[in-house]
Write an enzyme that holds these catalytic residues in place. Structure first.
Site, PDB file in Angstrom:
ATOM      1  CB  THR A 248      -0.913   0.040   1.247  1.00  0.00           C
ATOM      2  OG1 THR A 248      -1.512  -1.231   1.423  1.00  0.00           O
ATOM      3  CG2 THR A 248      -1.980   1.111   1.109  1.00  0.00           C
ATOM      4  CG  ASP A 252       0.494   6.863  -3.214  1.00  0.00           C
ATOM      5  OD1 ASP A 252       0.138   7.050  -4.386  1.00  0.00           O
ATOM      6  OD2 ASP A 252      -0.248   6.406  -2.335  1.00  0.00           O
TER       7      ASP A 252
HETATM    8  O1  RIB Z   1      -2.128   4.557  -2.858  1.00  0.00           O
HETATM    9  C1  RIB Z   1      -2.475   4.135  -1.584  1.00  0.00           C
HETATM   10  C2  RIB Z   1      -3.571   4.977  -1.034  1.00  0.00           C
HETATM   11  O2  RIB Z   1      -4.733   4.797  -1.811  1.00  0.00           O
HETATM   12  C3  RIB Z   1      -3.984   4.634   0.371  1.00  0.00           C
HETATM   13  O3  RIB Z   1      -3.229   5.331   1.345  1.00  0.00           O
HETATM   14  C4  RIB Z   1      -5.455   4.950   0.396  1.00  0.00           C
HETATM   15  O4  RIB Z   1      -5.776   6.042   1.202  1.00  0.00           O
HETATM   16  C5  RIB Z   1      -5.836   5.182  -1.046  1.00  0.00           C
HETATM   17  O5  RIB Z   1      -6.019   6.504  -1.302  1.00  0.00           O
END
Ligand code: RIB
Length: 302
Positions: A248, A252
């Site tokens: 997760t 990002d």
């Molecule tokens: O890319 C991961 C994120 O996607 C998570 O933190 C969640 O909040 C969603 O937005």
């Protein structure tokens, strides 16, 4: 040295861990419920800031306890929150996440993120050398307004079109660097792409999607690394073999790290290698926001 300015989502991630994912209609016993700061915009801002870039986040929180916790966490990461507003019109963005076998499923309830407007992005100063970043967890017209301003200021625009949805060519034309994974690329290009596809085929699809000759498309391939189609070169960065516990926020981390490197003046090839290493660290930790590495940690593995 430019700044990283991110217009994007801020979520509280409510994470259930289990030994395996339930099938549709099935209930499985979980192990833990955890609360992590998340949201693609906030995660990217945390990554950029921890990696040394002066980072500003533009976003919207509710007036609730999640908002208080998220503000405290983001403030501790030295993210400038001067352009994060609060409203009682909706609840703070929330993501319901299941993590099992180092993989996740996510349901995002946008809440206040859906209310981030063109007005919110109209006031932050943008200068040549800054890197303006956004993703698809805030309204698309807001992203277009943000990127129009950024391009007028000669800042570099970086779009991470996740969660993927088809979008207008006008918005794609405002993007200098598009960062997406192979399934998002497949969806946007209208082509069936899968995990095992050859780099040459992926580059071909990226070329098909490209809106301008000088646009760069970076395709993240998870453990297989990264491919980039740039104006004058094609770049391949090999994946790093690590023991992932929670992916997760890995995408990002990559976007935030890339933006931080570019704002610091790094060449694209070096910035990609750095971002790839940063993401490989983040997957070895639980949670999205808290899993972002520092510059010293990335330097240690490079
Ligand atoms: O890319 C991961 C994120 O996607 C998570 O933190 C969640 O909040 C969603 O937005």
């Amino acid at each position: 040295m430019g700044r990283v300015v991110i217009a994007g989502s801020i979520n509280m991630d409510v994470v259930a861990t289990a030994d395996r994912h339930p099938r549709v209609g099935e209930t499985v016993a979980g192990r833990q419920v955890l609360y992590f700061p998340g949201g693609k915009g906030a995660n990217q801002a945390v990554a950029a800031s921890r990696l040394g870039a002066r980072t500003t986040l533009i976003g919207l929180l509710g007036k609730d306890s999640f908002a208080e916790e998220l503000k405290a966490f983001l403030g501790d990461q030295a993210v400038d929150l001067g352009y994060v507003r609060e409203t009682a019109d909706a609840h703070t963005g929330t993501a319901i996440i299941t993590v099992a076998e180092a993989d996740n499923t996510i349901v995002v309830i946008p809440g206040t993120n859906a209310l981030v407007s063109a007005d919110d992005v109209s006031v932050v100063p943008l200068l040549k050398g800054d890197v303006a970043v956004s993703q698809f967890e805030i309204p698309l017209p807001t992203i277009a307004a943000f990127f129009q301003r950024a391009r007028s200021a000669q800042a570099t625009t970086v779009l991470n079109p996740a969660p993927a949805q088809k979008f207008a060519h006008d918005l794609l034309e405002l993007v200098d660097i598009l960062v997406l994974n192979e399934s998002e690329l497949g969806l946007l290009a209208g082509v069936d792409l899968s995990e095992g596809d050859e780099p040459a085929r992926i580059m071909g699809v990226a070329r098909q999607l490209r809106a301008r000759e000088d646009q760069t498309i970076c395709v993240t391939l998870g453990k297989r690394g990264v491919l980039a189609l740039a104006a004058r070169e094609e770049i391949v960065v090999a994946g790093r073999v690590v023991q992932a516990v929670d992916t997760t926020g890995a995408g990002d981390c990559f976007v935030g790290a890339l933006a931080a490197q570019l704002a610091g003046g790094a060449a694209l090839r070096d910035a990609l290698a750095f971002a790839n290493a940063a993401a490989s660290i983040s997957v070895q930790r639980m949670g999205a926001g808290p899993s972002m590495p520092t510059a010293a940690e990335v330097a240690a593995v490079l």
